[in-house]
Design an enzyme around this catalytic site. Structure first.
Site, PDB file in Angstrom:
ATOM      1  N   ASN A   9       0.867  -1.175   0.000  1.00 60.35           N
ATOM      2  CA  ASN A   9       0.000   0.000   0.000  1.00 60.35           C
ATOM      3  C   ASN A   9       0.905   1.226   0.000  1.00 60.35           C
ATOM      4  OD1 ASN A   9      -1.798   2.048   0.504  1.00 60.35           O
ATOM      5  ND2 ASN A   9      -2.260   1.420   2.611  1.00 60.35           N
ATOM      6  N   TRP A  10       1.027   1.830  -1.160  1.00 61.37           N
ATOM      7  CA  TRP A  10       1.966   2.964  -1.297  1.00 61.37           C
ATOM      8  C   TRP A  10       1.395   4.251  -0.708  1.00 61.37           C
ATOM      9  CZ3 TRP A  10       4.115   2.435  -7.052  1.00 61.37           C
ATOM     10  CH2 TRP A  10       4.750   1.186  -7.157  1.00 61.37           C
ATOM     11  N   LYS A  11       0.135   4.248  -0.366  1.00 54.32           N
ATOM     12  CA  LYS A  11      -0.547   5.434   0.190  1.00 54.32           C
ATOM     13  C   LYS A  11      -0.321   6.665  -0.722  1.00 54.32           C
ATOM     14  CE  LYS A  11       0.037   3.459   4.728  1.00 54.32           C
ATOM     15  NZ  LYS A  11      -0.131   3.621   6.158  1.00 54.32           N
ATOM     16  N   HIS A  95      -9.583   1.048   4.639  1.00 53.80           N
ATOM     17  CA  HIS A  95      -8.324   1.236   5.378  1.00 53.80           C
ATOM     18  C   HIS A  95      -8.589   2.177   6.560  1.00 53.80           C
ATOM     19  CE1 HIS A  95      -4.256   2.494   6.343  1.00 53.80           C
ATOM     20  NE2 HIS A  95      -3.844   1.406   5.718  1.00 53.80           N
ATOM     21  N   GLU A  97      -7.067   4.622   7.626  1.00 49.93           N
ATOM     22  CA  GLU A  97      -6.901   6.045   7.299  1.00 49.93           C
ATOM     23  C   GLU A  97      -8.151   6.584   6.593  1.00 49.93           C
ATOM     24  OE1 GLU A  97      -3.099   5.593   5.366  1.00 49.93           O
ATOM     25  OE2 GLU A  97      -2.243   5.025   7.291  1.00 49.93           O
ATOM     26  N   GLU A 167      -5.533  -5.036  10.454  1.00 49.67           N
ATOM     27  CA  GLU A 167      -4.531  -3.993  10.676  1.00 49.67           C
ATOM     28  C   GLU A 167      -4.834  -3.274  11.986  1.00 49.67           C
ATOM     29  OE1 GLU A 167      -2.504  -2.802   6.804  1.00 49.67           O
ATOM     30  OE2 GLU A 167      -4.251  -1.515   7.006  1.00 49.67           O
ATOM     31  N   GLY A 173       2.177   2.270  10.717  1.00 45.85           N
ATOM     32  CA  GLY A 173       3.096   3.399  10.572  1.00 45.85           C
ATOM     33  C   GLY A 173       3.768   3.827  11.866  1.00 45.85           C
ATOM     34  N   SER A 213       3.238  -2.149  10.370  1.00 41.75           N
ATOM     35  CA  SER A 213       4.694  -2.162  10.585  1.00 41.75           C
ATOM     36  C   SER A 213       5.327  -3.520  10.287  1.00 41.75           C
ATOM     37  CB  SER A 213       5.047  -1.695  12.000  1.00 41.75           C
ATOM     38  OG  SER A 213       4.607  -0.358  12.189  1.00 41.75           O
ATOM     39  N   GLY A 234       2.817  -1.115   4.325  1.00 38.65           N
ATOM     40  CA  GLY A 234       2.854   0.317   4.030  1.00 38.65           C
ATOM     41  C   GLY A 234       4.289   0.770   3.800  1.00 38.65           C
ATOM     42  N   GLY A 235       4.902   1.279   4.852  1.00 40.87           N
ATOM     43  CA  GLY A 235       6.240   1.872   4.743  1.00 40.87           C
ATOM     44  C   GLY A 235       7.268   0.986   4.050  1.00 40.87           C
TER      45      GLY A 235
HETATM   46  C1  PEP Z   1      -0.909   0.109   6.030  1.00 38.70           C
HETATM   47  O1  PEP Z   1      -1.161   1.294   6.048  1.00 38.70           O
HETATM   48  O2  PEP Z   1      -1.661  -0.644   5.407  1.00 38.70           O
HETATM   49  C2  PEP Z   1       0.278  -0.371   6.747  1.00 38.70           C
HETATM   50  C3  PEP Z   1       0.301  -1.599   7.148  1.00 38.70           C
HETATM   51  O3  PEP Z   1       1.290   0.543   6.977  1.00 38.70           O
HETATM   52  P1  PEP Z   1       2.716   0.269   7.668  1.00 38.70           P
HETATM   53  O4  PEP Z   1       3.258  -1.019   7.110  1.00 38.70           O
HETATM   54  O5  PEP Z   1       3.547   1.435   7.321  1.00 38.70           O
HETATM   55  O6  PEP Z   1       2.445   0.144   9.149  1.00 38.70           O
END
Ligand code: PEP
Length: 251
Positions: A9-11, A95, A97, A167, A173, A213, A234-235
């Site tokens: 997920n590149w956001k 999600h 967010e 999640e 994040g 994470s 994500g990251g």
């Molecule tokens: C996400 O937003 O779907 C996610 C898992 O982010 P991160 O890996 O950065 O925690």
């Protein structure tokens, strides 16, 4: 046997040029990778370019959101038909967010899930509790409400075409990962709820990703748990080497 699925997920990151460079970094290792399903979810503006770069590879394309209508007066929105036109196979829905900043409710997520499925897209449906809810002992009730609400009215075929992402909001994040035991407990709960909503045999076929994470250092342990069928990243999906390492940890 559920095939593991690792999605990036590149956001709201990656210009078109950056997105092309990231895909170019993934292709040498992942273009012919078959053991695990790999999906990248760029922002809308990079979907067309990434779609072109992924032609002929084993990497699937996903979007991060969509509207439920086919077309119409919904300024700023993108429809399922538009995603299909770009050869998207997946779409992340609900999600945390989107739920937090854009006030998406389970009812809205459910509308989107049904629309995605009716257009032949596989929804990646996100659920997860906040830290406050976890500390108040509300994990089971929050997850039950989100799973039942977001997936209401689906047929067995439709739930099998969907992916669920657990999640925990406190792990997204933040660098804080759920322990493999904490994650497994909620994944097993989600599978139990699916068993009650559909049928235990159907529930056994549904893939449930962990997200929050996940990185190369913790991926293998999380992905070795019996009900964890992949990761939503994500990251660590923004760098080719870490995303590749996580995909390989899922074998
Ligand atoms: C996400 O937003 O779907 C996610 C898992 O982010 P991160 O890996 O950065 O925690």
């Amino acid at each position: 046997m559920r095939k593991k699925i690792v999605a990036g997920n590149w956001k709201m990151n990656m210009t078109v040029a950056e997105a092309k460079a990231l895909v170019a970094g993934l292709k040498p290792e992942l273009a012919n990778f078959r053991e695990v399903e790999v999906v990248v979810c760029p922002p809308f503006t990079a979907l067309a370019a990434v779609s072109a770069e992924l032609q002929g590879t084993n990497i699937d394309l996903g979007a991060q959101n969509m509207h439920w209508e086919k077309s119409g007066a919904y300024t700023g929105e993108v429809s399922p038909e538009m995603l299909r036109e770009l050869f998207c196979h997946y779409v992340i829905l609900g999600h945390s967010e989107r739920r937090t900043y854009f006030h998406e409710t389970d009812e809205i997520v459910n509308r989107k899930v049904k629309a995605a499925l009716s257009w032949g897209l596989h929804p990646i449906v996100c659920v997860g509790e906040t830290l406050q809810q976890r500390e108040a002992g509300e994990v089971e009730s929050v997850i039950t409400t989100q799973v039942r609400g977001s997936l209401a009215g689906l047929s067995p075929r439709e739930i099998l075409d969907s992916v669920i992402a657990y999640e925990p909001v406190w792990a997204i994040g933040t660098g804080k990962t759920a322990t493999s035991a904490q994650a497994q407990e909620v994944h097993a709960l989600i599978r139990k709820i699916l068993g009650q909503m559909f049928d235990p045999a159907v529930a056994q076929g549904v893939r449930i990703q962990y997200g929050g994470s996940m990185k190369p250092a913790n991926a293998r342990e999380l992905l070795s748990m019996p009900d964890i069928d992949g990761g939503l990243i994500g990251g660590a999906a923004l760098k080719a080497d870490s995303f590749i390492a996580i995909a390989k940890a899922a074998i």
